[in-house]
Write a protein that holds these residues in place. Sequence first.
Motif, PDB file in Angstrom:
ATOM      1  N   CYS A 151     -14.731 -19.022  17.796  1.00 23.65           N
ATOM      2  CA  CYS A 151     -14.362 -19.117  19.396  1.00 23.65           C
ATOM      3  C   CYS A 151     -13.166 -18.277  19.638  1.00 23.65           C
ATOM      4  N   SER A 152     -13.194 -17.581  21.006  1.00 24.37           N
ATOM      5  CA  SER A 152     -12.551 -16.826  21.544  1.00 24.37           C
ATOM      6  C   SER A 152     -11.980 -17.185  23.098  1.00 24.37           C
ATOM      7  N   ILE A 153     -10.765 -17.228  23.422  1.00 26.08           N
ATOM      8  CA  ILE A 153     -10.510 -16.964  24.853  1.00 26.08           C
ATOM      9  C   ILE A 153     -10.167 -15.733  24.991  1.00 26.08           C
ATOM     10  N   MET A 154     -10.512 -14.956  26.259  1.00 24.69           N
ATOM     11  CA  MET A 154     -10.566 -13.619  26.714  1.00 24.69           C
ATOM     12  C   MET A 154      -9.575 -13.896  28.142  1.00 24.69           C
ATOM     13  N   LEU A 155      -8.522 -13.273  28.334  1.00 24.62           N
ATOM     14  CA  LEU A 155      -8.172 -13.457  29.675  1.00 24.62           C
ATOM     15  C   LEU A 155      -8.078 -12.037  30.597  1.00 24.62           C
ATOM     16  N   LEU A 156      -8.397 -12.337  31.957  1.00 24.13           N
ATOM     17  CA  LEU A 156      -8.284 -11.311  32.830  1.00 24.13           C
ATOM     18  C   LEU A 156      -6.999 -10.751  33.272  1.00 24.13           C
ATOM     19  N   ASP A 157      -6.549  -9.542  33.020  1.00 23.51           N
ATOM     20  CA  ASP A 157      -5.279  -9.325  33.515  1.00 23.51           C
ATOM     21  C   ASP A 157      -5.511  -8.718  34.914  1.00 23.51           C
ATOM     22  N   LYS A 158      -4.896  -9.427  35.830  1.00 22.11           N
ATOM     23  CA  LYS A 158      -5.116  -9.232  37.457  1.00 22.11           C
ATOM     24  C   LYS A 158      -4.983  -7.422  37.636  1.00 22.11           C
ATOM     25  N   ARG A 159      -3.774  -7.003  37.103  1.00 23.16           N
ATOM     26  CA  ARG A 159      -3.619  -5.873  37.508  1.00 23.16           C
ATOM     27  C   ARG A 159      -4.208  -4.552  37.162  1.00 23.16           C
ATOM     28  N   SER A 160      -4.894  -4.716  35.738  1.00 26.60           N
ATOM     29  CA  SER A 160      -5.531  -3.801  35.358  1.00 26.60           C
ATOM     30  C   SER A 160      -6.993  -4.037  35.255  1.00 26.60           C
ATOM     31  N   GLY A 161      -7.378  -5.295  35.562  1.00 32.10           N
ATOM     32  CA  GLY A 161      -8.821  -5.710  35.815  1.00 32.10           C
ATOM     33  C   GLY A 161      -9.300  -5.752  34.337  1.00 32.10           C
ATOM     34  N   GLU A 162      -8.588  -5.832  33.099  1.00 31.84           N
ATOM     35  CA  GLU A 162      -9.231  -5.527  31.926  1.00 31.84           C
ATOM     36  C   GLU A 162      -9.316  -6.970  31.129  1.00 31.84           C
ATOM     37  N   LEU A 163     -10.132  -7.303  30.374  1.00 36.53           N
ATOM     38  CA  LEU A 163     -10.422  -8.567  29.758  1.00 36.53           C
ATOM     39  C   LEU A 163      -9.836  -8.467  28.326  1.00 36.53           C
ATOM     40  N   ARG A 164      -8.971  -9.329  27.854  1.00 30.79           N
ATOM     41  CA  ARG A 164      -8.175  -9.098  26.485  1.00 30.79           C
ATOM     42  C   ARG A 164      -8.266 -10.598  25.709  1.00 30.79           C
ATOM     43  N   PHE A 165      -8.455 -10.359  24.569  1.00 38.08           N
ATOM     44  CA  PHE A 165      -8.373 -11.476  23.655  1.00 38.08           C
ATOM     45  C   PHE A 165      -7.205 -12.230  23.534  1.00 38.08           C
ATOM     46  N   ALA A 166      -6.946 -13.164  23.739  1.00 32.82           N
ATOM     47  CA  ALA A 166      -5.659 -14.250  23.808  1.00 32.82           C
ATOM     48  C   ALA A 166      -5.554 -15.085  22.615  1.00 32.82           C
ATOM     49  N   HIS A 167      -6.668 -15.595  22.551  1.00 33.48           N
ATOM     50  CA  HIS A 167      -6.571 -16.875  21.220  1.00 33.48           C
ATOM     51  C   HIS A 167      -7.906 -16.682  20.783  1.00 33.48           C
ATOM     52  N   SER A 168      -7.988 -17.032  19.123  1.00 27.90           N
ATOM     53  CA  SER A 168      -9.152 -16.875  18.659  1.00 27.90           C
ATOM     54  C   SER A 168      -9.318 -17.764  17.343  1.00 27.90           C
ATOM     55  N   THR A 169     -10.457 -18.329  16.879  1.00 28.72           N
ATOM     56  CA  THR A 169     -10.412 -18.965  15.475  1.00 28.72           C
ATOM     57  C   THR A 169     -11.315 -18.078  14.869  1.00 28.72           C
ATOM     58  N   GLY A 170     -11.518 -18.618  13.673  1.00 26.68           N
ATOM     59  CA  GLY A 170     -12.684 -17.772  12.698  1.00 26.68           C
ATOM     60  C   GLY A 170     -12.107 -16.699  11.876  1.00 26.68           C
ATOM     61  N   GLU A 171     -12.993 -16.006  11.128  1.00 18.60           N
ATOM     62  CA  GLU A 171     -12.654 -14.959  10.236  1.00 18.60           C
ATOM     63  C   GLU A 171     -12.135 -13.847  11.338  1.00 18.60           C
ATOM     64  N   GLY A 172     -11.221 -13.148  10.820  1.00 17.53           N
ATOM     65  CA  GLY A 172     -10.770 -11.937  11.711  1.00 17.53           C
ATOM     66  C   GLY A 172      -9.823 -12.112  12.860  1.00 17.53           C
ATOM     67  N   ALA A 173      -9.511 -13.543  13.157  1.00 18.99           N
ATOM     68  CA  ALA A 173      -9.030 -14.125  14.416  1.00 18.99           C
ATOM     69  C   ALA A 173      -7.709 -13.254  14.708  1.00 18.99           C
ATOM     70  N   HIS A 174      -7.106 -13.000  13.673  1.00 18.79           N
ATOM     71  CA  HIS A 174      -5.680 -12.415  13.979  1.00 18.79           C
ATOM     72  C   HIS A 174      -5.688 -10.858  14.193  1.00 18.79           C
TER      73      HIS A 174
END
Length: 430
Positions: A57-80
């Motif tokens: 499971c992952s949470i991606m957050l929207l960067d208001k200035r750049s308009g990009e979505l970025r991974f912020a928190h994740s579980t599972g393999e490769g989360a780091h």
Amino acid sequence: MEPRGTALLTTLPVERRIAYLERLVRISQILNSTLSLEPLLNVIIQQATELTGCEACSIMLLDKRSGELRFAHSTGEGAHKLKGLVVPMGSSIAGWVARSRQALSIPDARADPRWNPDIDRTIGFVTRSILAVPLKVKEQVIGVMELINKVGHNGFNEDDVQIADALAAHVAIALENARLMAELQRAYDKLAELDRLKSEFVSIASHELRTPLSIILVYASFLQEQVSGQASEQLNMVLQSAMRLRSIIDDMVNLRHVDTGEALLERSTFSMKELIAEVTNEFCELSKAKHQSISLSLGDAELDIEADRQKIYLVLANLLSNAIKFTPPYGRIHISATRKDHELWVSVSDTGIGIPARELDRIFDRFYQVEASLNRRYQGIGLGLSIAKSMVELHKGRIWAESVVDKGSRFTFVLPINPSVVEPMPISGP
Ligand code: ADP
């Protein structure tokens, strides 16, 4: 897709439904009891993974200035490896969900044209099914929560959508709380910094101004003694202005001492009657110039009190100079002092311009003046009453004002007569 809060988890067996609801309650409890975002989001995505039976499971957050979505928190393999990676808004499932503001469940991601294989390649993962829900705060999308690879073959079902939806609402609240807290903290930090700069400025300015001002005062009085006529009058103006400047600087220094806790009380036993006479004498020329009368009712007793004489002098001087300043020519000023049980009550009344009722508390605030400073008719910088209040409160006394516009004002302060034997008093109000 069913909107949030409708017939919940109808296809789940009762015991799983109860277990789910219990976890939801637990998350709400954590949400209400903590303001630290990281542990809370970790709990939520962990629960989302377990409750829906998926791999990650992952949470991606929207960067208001750049308009990009970025991974912020994740579980599972490769989360780091995911943290900070950017998900393209225009060519990804998460981007589609953020733009369309709707949940999306895809049983076979690789067959969907919206899916972007880059993240899988970067972290060495294989995505099969995806369930993505938007994170919304007040109808604004602030990010996306994605659940990956439902265990089994059928992809995510309607119950999973409801679970993800409910958890996404919690994530959104937690993120909003954290944002508000960060904003508040920034505002506090800025205020603290401004306060520090102000104190530093006051300290430097008052120190730097005092020395040249003392020289002006000494030489001006010296010269005044030697000249006469018009030159003497002009020097008198110089002296008066320099003395006004000195009293403003003294006010600033006094306030700074209160702020830094340096304003300690030096108590002695003195006669309030004598002190009032001294202050009245000091201001007598000023009131005479305005043809005002100053009357006293002080009774027969000496009105001895144990307090810091210099500080009480400041209180009286501020009240009396205000009474003279805000009372028109030929007005009357009256000072009374009396003992009531273990307290001394002192009032300064005038027949001046008065103060509107809504301003009566605010006039004790720093720099507060009833008349806006730009169109002021009266001199002053709005510090006198706040200094008087600080000085009275240092003595565990209280001070307040009563007034009727165009009729006059009465300022009263009350001090414990012998502070070593009385209980501390409330710090404000009559
Ligand atoms: P300053 O006199 O330097 O303006 P103060 O803190 O002493 O500052 O007073 C704050 C404000 O309270 C004044 O500007 C004035 O508007 C009001 N005020 C104080 N004393 C009186 C008074 N005796 N009559 C009317 N207004 C007063």
